[in-house]
Scaffold this motif. Structure first.
Motif, PDB file in Angstrom:
ATOM      1  N   ASP A 115      -8.231   4.481   6.403  1.00 19.71           N
ATOM      2  CA  ASP A 115      -8.606   3.469   7.400  1.00 19.71           C
ATOM      3  C   ASP A 115      -9.538   2.454   6.762  1.00 19.71           C
ATOM      4  O   ASP A 115     -10.253   2.754   5.801  1.00 19.71           O
ATOM      5  N   ASN A 116      -9.499   1.238   7.277  1.00 19.09           N
ATOM      6  CA  ASN A 116     -10.225   0.143   6.653  1.00 19.09           C
ATOM      7  C   ASN A 116     -11.615   0.001   7.262  1.00 19.09           C
ATOM      8  O   ASN A 116     -11.837  -0.784   8.164  1.00 19.09           O
ATOM      9  N   SER A 117     -12.563   0.802   6.745  1.00 17.70           N
ATOM     10  CA  SER A 117     -13.938   0.692   7.223  1.00 17.70           C
ATOM     11  C   SER A 117     -14.793  -0.158   6.286  1.00 17.70           C
ATOM     12  O   SER A 117     -15.701  -0.849   6.733  1.00 17.70           O
ATOM     13  N   ASP A 118     -14.511  -0.131   5.000  1.00 18.51           N
ATOM     14  CA  ASP A 118     -15.391  -0.798   4.019  1.00 18.51           C
ATOM     15  C   ASP A 118     -14.795  -2.062   3.411  1.00 18.51           C
ATOM     16  O   ASP A 118     -15.351  -2.601   2.452  1.00 18.51           O
ATOM     17  N   GLY A 119     -13.681  -2.540   3.919  1.00 19.72           N
ATOM     18  CA  GLY A 119     -13.032  -3.725   3.357  1.00 19.72           C
ATOM     19  C   GLY A 119     -11.799  -3.329   2.572  1.00 19.72           C
ATOM     20  O   GLY A 119     -11.732  -2.243   1.989  1.00 19.72           O
ATOM     21  N   LEU A 120     -10.807  -4.223   2.544  1.00 18.82           N
ATOM     22  CA  LEU A 120      -9.527  -3.899   1.903  1.00 18.82           C
ATOM     23  C   LEU A 120      -9.703  -3.519   0.433  1.00 18.82           C
ATOM     24  O   LEU A 120      -9.087  -2.570  -0.046  1.00 18.82           O
ATOM     25  N   ALA A 121     -10.583  -4.251  -0.281  1.00 14.70           N
ATOM     26  CA  ALA A 121     -10.759  -3.968  -1.710  1.00 14.70           C
ATOM     27  C   ALA A 121     -11.248  -2.541  -1.924  1.00 14.70           C
ATOM     28  O   ALA A 121     -10.723  -1.814  -2.779  1.00 14.70           O
ATOM     29  N   ALA A 122     -12.247  -2.136  -1.155  1.00 12.56           N
ATOM     30  CA  ALA A 122     -12.816  -0.795  -1.320  1.00 12.56           C
ATOM     31  C   ALA A 122     -11.788   0.278  -0.975  1.00 12.56           C
ATOM     32  O   ALA A 122     -11.682   1.299  -1.658  1.00 12.56           O
ATOM     33  N   GLU A 123     -11.007   0.048   0.073  1.00 15.47           N
ATOM     34  CA  GLU A 123     -10.030   1.072   0.487  1.00 15.47           C
ATOM     35  C   GLU A 123      -8.885   1.163  -0.519  1.00 15.47           C
ATOM     36  O   GLU A 123      -8.409   2.258  -0.832  1.00 15.47           O
ATOM     37  N   LEU A 124      -8.443   0.009  -1.046  1.00 17.34           N
ATOM     38  CA  LEU A 124      -7.405   0.031  -2.081  1.00 17.34           C
ATOM     39  C   LEU A 124      -7.907   0.764  -3.317  1.00 17.34           C
ATOM     40  O   LEU A 124      -7.184   1.553  -3.927  1.00 17.34           O
ATOM     41  N   ARG A 125      -9.182   0.504  -3.652  1.00 15.35           N
ATOM     42  CA  ARG A 125      -9.759   1.177  -4.820  1.00 15.35           C
ATOM     43  C   ARG A 125      -9.744   2.692  -4.605  1.00 15.35           C
ATOM     44  O   ARG A 125      -9.446   3.451  -5.525  1.00 15.35           O
ATOM     45  N   GLU A 126     -10.061   3.138  -3.390  1.00 14.49           N
ATOM     46  CA  GLU A 126     -10.043   4.584  -3.104  1.00 14.49           C
ATOM     47  C   GLU A 126      -8.641   5.157  -3.247  1.00 14.49           C
ATOM     48  O   GLU A 126      -8.454   6.228  -3.836  1.00 14.49           O
ATOM     49  N   ILE A 127      -7.656   4.459  -2.701  1.00 15.96           N
ATOM     50  CA  ILE A 127      -6.274   4.949  -2.802  1.00 15.96           C
ATOM     51  C   ILE A 127      -5.833   4.958  -4.269  1.00 15.96           C
ATOM     52  O   ILE A 127      -5.247   5.937  -4.748  1.00 15.96           O
ATOM     53  N   CYS A 128      -6.166   3.896  -5.010  1.00 13.61           N
ATOM     54  CA  CYS A 128      -5.749   3.809  -6.415  1.00 13.61           C
ATOM     55  C   CYS A 128      -6.411   4.901  -7.253  1.00 13.61           C
ATOM     56  O   CYS A 128      -5.767   5.541  -8.079  1.00 13.61           O
ATOM     57  N   ARG A 129      -7.697   5.125  -7.008  1.00 14.87           N
ATOM     58  CA  ARG A 129      -8.398   6.153  -7.774  1.00 14.87           C
ATOM     59  C   ARG A 129      -7.828   7.534  -7.452  1.00 14.87           C
ATOM     60  O   ARG A 129      -7.527   8.317  -8.351  1.00 14.87           O
ATOM     61  N   ALA A 130      -7.669   7.819  -6.163  1.00 15.30           N
ATOM     62  CA  ALA A 130      -7.185   9.147  -5.763  1.00 15.30           C
ATOM     63  C   ALA A 130      -5.754   9.382  -6.242  1.00 15.30           C
ATOM     64  O   ALA A 130      -5.368  10.520  -6.516  1.00 15.30           O
ATOM     65  N   SER A 131      -4.960   8.326  -6.347  1.00 14.70           N
ATOM     66  CA  SER A 131      -3.543   8.465  -6.697  1.00 14.70           C
ATOM     67  C   SER A 131      -3.269   8.159  -8.172  1.00 14.70           C
ATOM     68  O   SER A 131      -2.124   8.264  -8.622  1.00 14.70           O
ATOM     69  N   SER A 132      -4.308   7.748  -8.930  1.00  9.65           N
ATOM     70  CA  SER A 132      -4.144   7.334 -10.337  1.00  9.65           C
ATOM     71  C   SER A 132      -3.071   6.268 -10.499  1.00  9.65           C
ATOM     72  O   SER A 132      -2.132   6.406 -11.293  1.00  9.65           O
ATOM     73  N   VAL A 133      -3.225   5.203  -9.735  1.00  9.69           N
ATOM     74  CA  VAL A 133      -2.291   4.070  -9.782  1.00  9.69           C
ATOM     75  C   VAL A 133      -3.101   2.776  -9.690  1.00  9.69           C
ATOM     76  O   VAL A 133      -4.336   2.810  -9.624  1.00  9.69           O
ATOM     77  N   GLY A 134      -2.409   1.641  -9.704  1.00  5.90           N
ATOM     78  CA  GLY A 134      -3.028   0.341  -9.451  1.00  5.90           C
ATOM     79  C   GLY A 134      -2.296  -0.327  -8.298  1.00  5.90           C
ATOM     80  O   GLY A 134      -1.440   0.296  -7.653  1.00  5.90           O
ATOM     81  N   CYS A 135      -2.625  -1.594  -8.045  1.00  4.36           N
ATOM     82  CA  CYS A 135      -1.893  -2.281  -6.984  1.00  4.36           C
ATOM     83  C   CYS A 135      -1.865  -3.785  -7.212  1.00  4.36           C
ATOM     84  O   CYS A 135      -2.703  -4.341  -7.930  1.00  4.36           O
ATOM     85  N   LEU A 136      -0.861  -4.398  -6.628  1.00  2.00           N
ATOM     86  CA  LEU A 136      -0.770  -5.856  -6.596  1.00  2.00           C
ATOM     87  C   LEU A 136      -0.641  -6.271  -5.135  1.00  2.00           C
ATOM     88  O   LEU A 136       0.272  -5.832  -4.425  1.00  2.00           O
ATOM     89  N   ILE A 137      -1.612  -7.082  -4.686  1.00  4.62           N
ATOM     90  CA  ILE A 137      -1.619  -7.560  -3.281  1.00  4.62           C
ATOM     91  C   ILE A 137      -1.103  -8.999  -3.265  1.00  4.62           C
ATOM     92  O   ILE A 137      -1.398  -9.788  -4.168  1.00  4.62           O
ATOM     93  N   TRP A 138      -0.329  -9.327  -2.257  1.00  7.96           N
ATOM     94  CA  TRP A 138       0.200 -10.694  -2.113  1.00  7.96           C
ATOM     95  C   TRP A 138      -0.647 -11.435  -1.086  1.00  7.96           C
ATOM     96  O   TRP A 138      -0.566 -11.148   0.126  1.00  7.96           O
ATOM     97  N   GLU A 139      -1.432 -12.400  -1.554  1.00  6.27           N
ATOM     98  CA  GLU A 139      -2.346 -13.116  -0.642  1.00  6.27           C
ATOM     99  C   GLU A 139      -1.608 -13.700   0.555  1.00  6.27           C
ATOM    100  O   GLU A 139      -2.086 -13.639   1.681  1.00  6.27           O
ATOM    101  N   LYS A 140      -0.427 -14.265   0.312  1.00  8.86           N
ATOM    102  CA  LYS A 140       0.239 -14.964   1.426  1.00  8.86           C
ATOM    103  C   LYS A 140       0.738 -14.006   2.506  1.00  8.86           C
ATOM    104  O   LYS A 140       1.030 -14.440   3.622  1.00  8.86           O
ATOM    105  N   GLU A 141       0.787 -12.727   2.229  1.00  3.77           N
ATOM    106  CA  GLU A 141       1.230 -11.756   3.242  1.00  3.77           C
ATOM    107  C   GLU A 141       0.066 -11.149   4.026  1.00  3.77           C
ATOM    108  O   GLU A 141       0.283 -10.362   4.948  1.00  3.77           O
ATOM    109  N   LEU A 142      -1.178 -11.447   3.643  1.00  4.94           N
ATOM    110  CA  LEU A 142      -2.316 -10.833   4.345  1.00  4.94           C
ATOM    111  C   LEU A 142      -2.369 -11.346   5.785  1.00  4.94           C
ATOM    112  O   LEU A 142      -2.394 -12.560   6.004  1.00  4.94           O
ATOM    113  N   PRO A 143      -2.371 -10.437   6.768  1.00  3.16           N
ATOM    114  CA  PRO A 143      -2.368 -10.883   8.167  1.00  3.16           C
ATOM    115  C   PRO A 143      -3.766 -11.295   8.615  1.00  3.16           C
ATOM    116  O   PRO A 143      -4.655 -10.456   8.760  1.00  3.16           O
TER     117      PRO A 143
END
Ligand code: ADP
Ligand code: MG
Length: 338
Positions: free
Chosen positions: A224-252
Motif C-alpha cells: 500500500d502507498n503510505s510513504d510515496g510511490l518511490a519508497a513503495e517501489l523501492r520496497e518491492i524492488c528490494r524484497a523481490s531483487s528486481v528493478g522497475c521502469l515507471i512511465w510518467e505519462k501513465e501516472l494517474p
C-alpha cells in the motif's frame, strides 16, 4: 460544560468511550473489561497482525485535522496495511496517550472517527490502553485481520516483465497537505480544496481491491502507498531483487492536482513519488495474466492504471519522462530517521 479528564479518571473515560464497539459479534467471546479480549480464531484462514502509531506534530496537526479525522485515519492506515496483504480487518485495540489539556469531548470525537470506520469495515474494537501523555496526543492501534490460507500477497513476488499497477489516483494527499499549508494564497474553489484535503485527512483503505487481488492468479506483489510511490517501489524492488521502469505519462493524477501544481511536471512528480499517504494499492501482475486481472478489476468497478514494468536491474528504479528521456528515481519517500 467542559469536562476535564481528571474529573472522570482513566476508568470513567474508558466507560464513556467503550460503547458501540462491536460490529461483528460472532467472533468475540469477550470484549472490553477483562485483562484481554477473547476471540475465536478463524479456522481455515491465516491471521494478519499489524500496528501503526500516530504522534501529534509528526503525523498530524490538530489545527489541520479534527479529532474525528485523527481517530478515523489512525484506524484507516492500519486497515490499509491489512489490505496490502490481500486480507480483511477483524479486531482492533486502541491505545491513547492523552495530555491534560485535552477535553473528554475531544476524545469522544476521536473515538467517533474510529467507530465510524470500524463500523464500515465490520471491525470489532476489543480493548486498548489509556495513559496520560506529558504534552502531545499519541494514538496507537493494533489490528488483526485474516486472509485465506496461502493467499497472502507479499512484496517479494515481483519478477522481470511483470506489469506494475496502482489503484485510484496519486499525489492527491500531498496536494491536500499543500492546500492546508497554503490555504490563504490559493484560488481553487472550496469544493476542490475540500476534496483534496479530505484525501489527506480521511484516506480510504482499499480492502475490497486487496481481497479481490488475493483471489486472482498472477498477482505477484502487493503493497500500500503510505510513504510515496518511490519508497513503495523501492520496497518491492528490494524484497523481490528486481528493478522497475515507471512511465510518467501513465501516472494517474487528477486534473485539479496538476492545476494546483501549476502544470509543472516536476512538482506533480514530487507529490506522487515523495508525498505519500495516498493509501492506494500498488501491485504487480505476470504479463500472461494481465487480461484476466484487468477484467476482474473492471468487472468489480475498481479504478486502476498500469504505470510501469519490473526490470532485471536489481534495485534500479527508473522513470521514462514525458519527453522520452529516462531518469533514475532518487527520491525515497518519507523516512523518520533520515
Ligand atoms: P489492565 O490494567 O488489565 O491493562 P486497563 O485498566 O488498562 O486494564 O483496561 C481495562 C479494560 O479497558 C481492558 O479491557 C482494556 O482493553 C480496555 N481499555 C483500556 N483503555 C482503552 C481504550 N483507550 N480503548 C479501548 N479499550 C480500552
Ligand atoms: Mg492497561
Amino acid at each position: 460544560m467542559i469536562l476535564k479528564l481528571s474529573s472522570v479518571g482513566e476508568f470513567g473515560l474508558i466507560d464513556i468511550l467503550n460503547k458501540d464497539m462491536i460490529f461483528s459479534p460472532e467472533s468475540v467471546i469477550a470484549g472490553i473489561g477483562d485483562d484481554t479480549a477473547v476471540l475465536k480464531s478463524p479456522a481455515a484462514n491465516w491471521q494478519l497482525f499489524t500496528t501503526d502509531m500516530m504522534l501529534e506534530g509528526i503525523h498530524f496537526r490538530l489545527d489541520w485535522s479534527s479529532y474525528y479525522q485523527v481517530g478515523y485515519k489512525a484506524l484507516a492506515v492500519n486497515i490499509s496495511d491489512i489490505a496490502a496483504m490481500g486480507g480483511r480487518p477483524t479486531h482492533a485495540v486502541v491505545s491513547v496517550g492523552i495530555p491534560d489539556t485535552v477535553q473528554i469531548e475531544n476524545i469522544e470525537e476521536l473515538y467517533q472517527g474510529i467507530r465510524d470506520i470500524a463500523r464500515r469495515f465490520k471491525i470489532n474494537l476489543v480493548g486498548g490502553d489509556t495513559v496520560k501523555s506529558p504534552e502531545k496526543l499519541i494514538i496507537n492501534i493494533a489490528l488483526l485481520g485474516e486472509v485465506a490460507a496461502g493467499k497472502a500477497i507479499y512484496r517479494s513476488g515481483a519478477r522481470p516483465g511483470d506489469i506494475i499497477y496502482t489503484t485510484g489516483n496519486l499525489g492527491k494527499s500531498a496536494a491536500g497537505l499543500y492546500i492546508l499549508a497554503h490555504t490563504k494564497e490559493l484560488e481553487l474553489t472550496s469544493e476542490v480544496k475540500e476534496r483534496l484535503i479530505l484525501a489527506h485527512t480521511l484516506p480510504e483503505p482499499r480492502v475490497d481491491t486487496g481481497w479481490l487481488l488475493s483471489g486472482l492468479e498472477g498477482v505477484s506483489a502487493l503493497d500500500d502507498n503510505s510513504d510515496g510511490l518511490a519508497a513503495e517501489l523501492r520496497e518491492i524492488c528490494r524484497a523481490s531483487s528486481v528493478g522497475c521502469l515507471i512511465w510518467e505519462k501513465e501516472l494517474p493524477v487528477l486534473a485539479e492536482v496538476k492545476k494546483l501544481a501549476g502544470e509543472q511536471g516536476d512538482v506533480v512528480l514530487d507529490w506522487v513519488m515523495d508525498g505519500g499517504e495516498d493509501y492506494e494499492l500498488i501491485f504487480t501482475v505476470r504479463p500472461d495474466h494481465r487480461g484476466t486481472v484487468e477484467q476482474s478489476l473492471n468487472h468489480a468497478g475498481i479504478s486502476f492504471s498500469s504505470i510501469g514494468v519490473i526490470t532485471a536491474q536489481v534495485n534500479e528504479l527508473k522513470i521514462k519522462r514525458i519527453n522520452g528521456s529516462e531518469e533514475k528515481i532518487n527520491s525515497s519517500g518519507y523516512n523518520h530517521f533520515k
